[in-house]
Design a protein around this motif. Structure first.
Motif, mmCIF file in Angstrom:
data_model
loop_
_atom_site.group_PDB
_atom_site.id
_atom_site.type_symbol
_atom_site.label_atom_id
_atom_site.label_comp_id
_atom_site.label_asym_id
_atom_site.label_seq_id
_atom_site.Cartn_x
_atom_site.Cartn_y
_atom_site.Cartn_z
ATOM 1 N N ALA A 63 -8.888 -27.873 12.467
ATOM 2 C CA ALA A 63 -9.388 -28.604 11.294
ATOM 3 C C ALA A 63 -9.489 -27.668 10.094
ATOM 4 C CB ALA A 63 -10.763 -29.220 11.600
ATOM 5 N N GLU A 64 -10.001 -26.481 10.341
ATOM 6 C CA GLU A 64 -10.140 -25.511 9.250
ATOM 7 C C GLU A 64 -8.776 -25.105 8.723
ATOM 8 O OE1 GLU A 64 -10.808 -21.288 7.652
ATOM 9 O OE2 GLU A 64 -9.446 -22.000 9.179
ATOM 10 N N ILE B 251 -6.023 -26.828 8.635
ATOM 11 C CA ILE B 251 -5.478 -27.907 7.802
ATOM 12 C C ILE B 251 -6.228 -27.975 6.470
ATOM 13 C CG2 ILE B 251 -5.256 -30.421 7.602
ATOM 14 C CD1 ILE B 251 -4.689 -30.440 10.652
ATOM 15 N N ALA B 252 -7.548 -27.911 6.552
ATOM 16 C CA ALA B 252 -8.363 -28.005 5.328
ATOM 17 C C ALA B 252 -8.001 -26.897 4.339
ATOM 18 C CB ALA B 252 -9.848 -27.933 5.685
ATOM 19 N N VAL B 253 -7.854 -25.694 4.846
ATOM 20 C CA VAL B 253 -7.528 -24.569 3.954
ATOM 21 C C VAL B 253 -6.149 -24.798 3.322
ATOM 22 C CG1 VAL B 253 -6.983 -22.108 3.901
ATOM 23 C CG2 VAL B 253 -9.034 -22.890 5.073
#
Lengths: 325, 280
Positions: A175-176, A178-180
């Motif tokens: 998730a991190e 993708i978010a970044v």
């Protein structure tokens, strides 16, 4: 001639088989059946046009997943025989579900990024069926920053069922990753053209899907959740995927209407898998035209345009009276 | 202090953490019968086992900010049903039900408030409203919160809880991930502090956007935090899930979180962060 037929392509396959039978019959018996064959061929074309002119959303999903559909790496290799692949995220591993590197499109230097499903069992496994781990997204970001450093436009091709839902993915924070990528994609000072070429599987697609232009190949889909996943939630049965596909508005024309994509790249009748050369040509022209248009913008304009494009997405109601500012 | 004692329950079990409206209720973790007023006083934390119950937005705001300092922003934003989504029930009827149930128009409340002496832009998500899923309204409100925070040079704090993107709004929902992350890029470029507080449960689309983009990421104890749901992972991979998988403690160990903070210390910890990062 397709070797793998989708259920709704059966009439075409049957006609094709008849043509073949006729051919072998004529060869054996030495009878001229060319006229009959020509008629049959015409009928095949008509049937194909008819079927592909009326695909349901669920049928489009199946075309998007067709095992002989051209994959991102096919476009990259076709456009750029000199493609120079770059590996690894410099943190953990080299994820084969996402490839990237230096290449050219009609002599124009770009940085390509694309998801990778693999064509046979061995490569399917190597590429994890196109489902990237966190390291895939981190590699993509590393390469995008490389492109920014050397002022290369970025072209990404997306055909993934989604990011990989597994224990290792979570342990390394998919998730991190993708978010970044989402956040950083808005800071890149170069033109970015994104093309959905098959499956646009939710966050896994969006992770390399932020661009100044988002194009979509005609029979691709782009969805917040897979039709099967949606059906499992709503009807507690994956068999309702066809209904879910309809409800989700995931086809290219629906997305264009909602202004979530900018342009549909047409596919040849019979789908991209029926004529590679035609779809390569359409794809190449569309990307080049968009890159040329974006070349006109300054760095600030590019970043502003990208921000505003995504900023405008969403539908809601707001009573005028209470509006501030 | 044993506030993250190990549980023997499977991670697959769905545990209801809402505080029911009765005088007495049972802690789903230790089965202790708790007097509701006592639970409320303890900020929704079980006095026996430290289990953190879910809080609704009002309780959450009350525990985080200084009294009478809240100025709500964009409260009138209301979801539409752009896809006219009908599954087993229509999206618009679900919206109506949830508005009635919570008394709010959607799953997040945003505004300006003070924490200690520090003015902040704060958003609190409410799991009671359609699982705090992110549709256009949540995405828009979060984006405006961050943009206004950037404009007014405020730190942004978002108390997160979410089942993910709101399926009923299709691709509009997915694009909220892009929109909110874009706003955070600008907020970060302005040198401002952003802290997401991850509460039970924070997953999927919200996790893969603003919930993981903090300068500092804080979680409450034993919250379910992840991208894919444990059931999906189990079904897809046929793997056995490790103990404590996707819980706060697991994520701290695997390097995602800066800290796990007990609810009673949450406000103070946030104020400390504001202090350390403030210019003066």
């Amino acid at each position: 001639m397709t070797t793998y037929a989708l259920p709704f392509e059966k009439p075409i396959v049957e006609l094709e088989k008849k043509v073949q039978d006729l051919r072998s019959f004529s060869q054996n018996q030495d009878i001229d059946v060319s006229q009959e064959i020509e008629q049959m061929q015409q009928k095949i074309d008509d049937t194909r046009r008819d079927i592909y002119g009326h695909l349901t959303p669920w049928q489009k999903v199946q075309v998007a997943r067709h095992p002989t559909r051209p994959y991102p790496i096919d476009y990259i290799s076709n456009f750029s025989p000199e493609f120079l692949e770059l590996h690894g995220d410099r943190l953990f591993a080299d994820d084969h579900a996402i490839v990237g590197g230096f290449g050219k499109i009609a002599d124009k230097k770009v940085l390509f990024i694309g998801t990778c499903k693999g064509r046979d069992t061995k490569s399917n496994l190597k590429c994890n069926f196109g489902c990237a781990y966190p390291e895939g997204y981190r590699k993509a970001l590393r390469l995008m920053k490389l492109a920014a450093k050397f002022n290369l436009p970025i072209v990404t091709f997306i055909d993934t069922p989604g990011a990989f839902p597994g224990v290792e993915s979570e342990e390394r924070h998919i998730a991190e990753a993708i978010a970044v990528n989402l956040r950083e994609s808005f800071t890149l000072p170069v033109p970015i053209v994104v093309v959905i070429t098959g499956e646009g599987g939710s966050g896994g697609a969006l992770g390399i899907g932020i661009g100044n232009r988002v194009l979509i190949l005609e029979h691709s889909y782009y969805s917040v959740i897979s039709p099967e996943g949606c059906a499992a939630i709503l009807w507690k049965d994956r068999a309702f995927a066809d209904k879910a596909a309809e409800a989700l508005h995931l086809t290219s024309d629906a997305l264009l209407e909602m202004k979530l994509v900018d342009e549909i790249i047409p596919e040849p009748v019979g789908g991209a898998h029926s004529d590679y050369e035609a779809v390569f040509e359409n794809m190449k022209n569309a990307i080049l035209r968009n890159l040329e248009e974006l070349q006109e913008l300054s760095t600030e304009e590019l970043m502003q345009q990208r921000y505003e494009k995504f900023r405008a997405m969403g539908v809601f109601e707001e009573p005028e009276v209470k509006k501030k500012k | 202090m044993p506030f993250f004692r190990k549980r023997t329950q499977s991670t697959l079990k769905v545990r209801k953490r809402d505080i029911p409206h009765g005088l007495w209720l049972k802690c789903p973790s230790c089965n202790e019968i708790i007097f509701k007023r006592e639970l409320d006083k303890a900020l929704g934390v079980c006095p026996k086992c430290e289990h953190h119950f879910q809080l609704d937005r009002d309780a959450r705001l009350t525990m985080l900010i200084e009294p009478d300092t809240f100025e709500e922003w964009d409260s009138e934003l209301c979801s539409l049903d752009p896809l006219e989504f009908t599954g087993t029930a229509s999206y618009s009827s679900k919206l109506e039900q949830n508005m009635k149930k919570t008394g709010h128009k959607d799953a997040i409340t945003c505004g300006r408030a003070k924490m200690g002496e520090y003015p902040v832009a704060i958003g609190v998500m409410d799991f009671q409203f359609l699982g705090a899923s992110m549709g256009s309204v949540v995405g828009e409100k979060v984006t405006r919160l961050i943009e206004r925070g950037t404009e007014e040079r405020l730190p942004v704090i978002i108390s997160c809880a979410s089942g993910g993107a709101r399926m009923y709004e299709g691709m509009y929902s997915l694009m909220q991930m892009a929109k909110t992350s874009a706003a955070l890029a600008r907020h970060a470029a302005a040198g401002l502090l952003y802290i997401p507080v991850l509460t039970h449960p924070t997953t999927a689309g919200v996790m893969a956007s603003y919930a993981t983009l903090g300068d500092v990421i804080i979680a409450e104890p034993d919250a379910l935090i992840g991208f894919a749901g444990p059931r999906v992972i189990k079904e897809t991979t046929q793997q056995d899930l490790p103990e404590g998988f996707q819980r706060s403690e697991f994520l701290l160990e695997h390097g995602l979180l800066d800290a796990i903070v007990h609810r009673k210390n949450l406000k103070q910890t946030l104020i400390q962060m504001l202090e350390f990062t403030s210019a003066t």
